[in-house]
Design an enzyme around this catalytic site. Sequence first.
Site, PDB file in Angstrom:
ATOM      1  N   ARG A  43       9.355   5.072 -50.825  1.00  0.00           N
ATOM      2  CA  ARG A  43       9.885   5.865 -51.951  1.00  0.00           C
ATOM      3  C   ARG A  43      11.423   5.759 -52.078  1.00  0.00           C
ATOM      4  O   ARG A  43      12.137   6.739 -52.049  1.00  0.00           O
ATOM      5  CB  ARG A  43       9.483   7.335 -51.805  1.00  0.00           C
ATOM      6  N   LYS A  79       2.678  19.916 -62.445  1.00  0.00           N
ATOM      7  CA  LYS A  79       3.690  19.926 -61.379  1.00  0.00           C
ATOM      8  C   LYS A  79       4.768  18.888 -61.697  1.00  0.00           C
ATOM      9  O   LYS A  79       5.961  19.163 -61.591  1.00  0.00           O
ATOM     10  CB  LYS A  79       3.034  19.577 -60.048  1.00  0.00           C
ATOM     11  N   ASN A  80       4.339  17.689 -62.111  1.00  0.00           N
ATOM     12  CA  ASN A  80       5.294  16.586 -62.277  1.00  0.00           C
ATOM     13  C   ASN A  80       6.096  16.650 -63.570  1.00  0.00           C
ATOM     14  O   ASN A  80       6.939  15.794 -63.821  1.00  0.00           O
ATOM     15  CB  ASN A  80       4.563  15.234 -62.148  1.00  0.00           C
ATOM     16  N   ARG A  89       0.526  22.000 -52.258  1.00  0.00           N
ATOM     17  CA  ARG A  89       1.770  21.613 -52.929  1.00  0.00           C
ATOM     18  C   ARG A  89       1.547  21.344 -54.397  1.00  0.00           C
ATOM     19  O   ARG A  89       2.448  21.488 -55.207  1.00  0.00           O
ATOM     20  CB  ARG A  89       2.341  20.337 -52.281  1.00  0.00           C
ATOM     21  N   ASP A 117      -1.919   8.516 -59.570  1.00  0.00           N
ATOM     22  CA  ASP A 117      -2.230   9.850 -59.022  1.00  0.00           C
ATOM     23  C   ASP A 117      -3.708  10.216 -59.172  1.00  0.00           C
ATOM     24  O   ASP A 117      -4.127  11.257 -58.680  1.00  0.00           O
ATOM     25  CB  ASP A 117      -1.361  10.926 -59.694  1.00  0.00           C
ATOM     26  N   CYS A 167       7.426   9.152 -47.665  1.00  0.00           N
ATOM     27  CA  CYS A 167       6.284  10.061 -47.471  1.00  0.00           C
ATOM     28  C   CYS A 167       5.084   9.178 -47.110  1.00  0.00           C
ATOM     29  O   CYS A 167       5.203   7.968 -46.995  1.00  0.00           O
ATOM     30  CB  CYS A 167       6.031  10.883 -48.725  1.00  0.00           C
TER      31      CYS A 167
END
Length: 420
Positions: free
Chosen positions: A122, A22-23, A399, A307, A117
């Site tokens: 952030r 995803k990243n 997500r 993460d 978030c």
Amino acid sequence: MDKFLIQGGTQLRGKVRISGAKNAALPLLAATILAETPITITNVPNLKDVNTLVELIAGLGVTICYENGHLVKADTSTLDNQFAPYELVKTMRASILVLGPLLARYGTARVSLPGGCAIGSRPVDQHLKALEALGATIEVENGYVNAQVDGRLKGGEVIFDMVTVGGTENILMAAVLADGVTTIRNAAKEPEITDLAQMLVKMGAKIEGIDTDTLIVTGVDHLNGCEHAVVADRIETGSYLAAAAITGGCVKTTHTDPKLLEAVLEKFEEMGAEVTRGDDWIELDMQGKRPKAVSFRTLPHPEFPTDMQAQVMAVNTIAQGFATVSETIFENRFMHVPELSRMGANIQVEGNDAVVTGVDKLSAAPVMATDLRASFSLVLAALAAEGETLVDRIYHIDRGYEKIEEKLQGLGAQIKRVSE
Ligand code: EPZ
């Protein structure tokens, strides 16, 4: 709102295919804005966040298609505006990554500031400061970043105050079309940045120092399309290996790369797991044993990734002994702790440190997901707990984890999605 119902106690066994990261997919998609001719990205993960960014890029006027959720084709010849609205950016903060490419190619951009978030405020101050160092004029008003440059951005010197993945990606995508040479110091070295740099080079960019903390970019006049495959998701890989560790099972992750997450594999070995590394696969065999608790500190790559913090903490909750988990990247990334404690975990938090004392067994309880990686840690705990756990607000997990219940069911997990 969907929930997961998980019956714990099964040792997970089998193979799981890892998706594209995803990243990496998100910055690669933003970089399509730089291509003057059509560009194709393969091995794209089929995720809500990716769909949101595709929608945002389509809103710029780009002709973009997201075929069967794994392939993206983009043609920027139809791009007719440089506006990224709050409605889309608020749902996916990585949308700020369109700022650099829009400014570099069109000299103007109006991009909503991403909200904070659950894990932290952030800010994007480093992104803006770096773009100003290349000659951009930036005003922030009414929640939007208005960026302009007369003519083209100018190469310059960028020094980040802290390692920032998104900041490095934004400025890299701006510098490739700037006039002259840009030096980016204290650059992030995550594999997703290497993947972005490699695609930019395929498009005609001139970048030296890839994989180091100093990138030297010589601007070119234009960039062309190419075909590029998204690098494997190292966090998804680590998450499924953690599922083997916490249940005492044996899981082989395929279509991945051990070199992407060596610091995590070493922690699993410290826990007593047997880890076998192939060219494009990794197998973790816990051999039915109870893991040993391991201490770790999250740091920029190649150290232990933030993460993976929640997932390895979850394994520590049922491990032998106690361990200290230190979160140095985000200011509020222990949201999974109160939920894990509801399941019987023994975790004491002091600021950015958490002391986890392993318990023999967790017990099922209704819990609530708060952010993407915290959600996976609750799933891990539920897989090991006695009884049936209900995990709420799993839209967070959708997500960033493609087909999570199918992949876990393929490993023998008793998990089902219920809509209430
Ligand atoms: C990326 O976020 C990832 N997201 C995050 O993954 C990951 O946790 C993070 O990098 C760190 O590895 C994507 O790639 C889409 P940062 P990013 O800029 O770029 C501070 C997930 O679960 N900072 O490296 O937003 C910031 O507050 C997500 O997949 C500033 O102060 O992270 C943080 O404390 C979560 N000012 C630290 O730096 C800035 O201008 C690292 O943030 C930028 C960052």
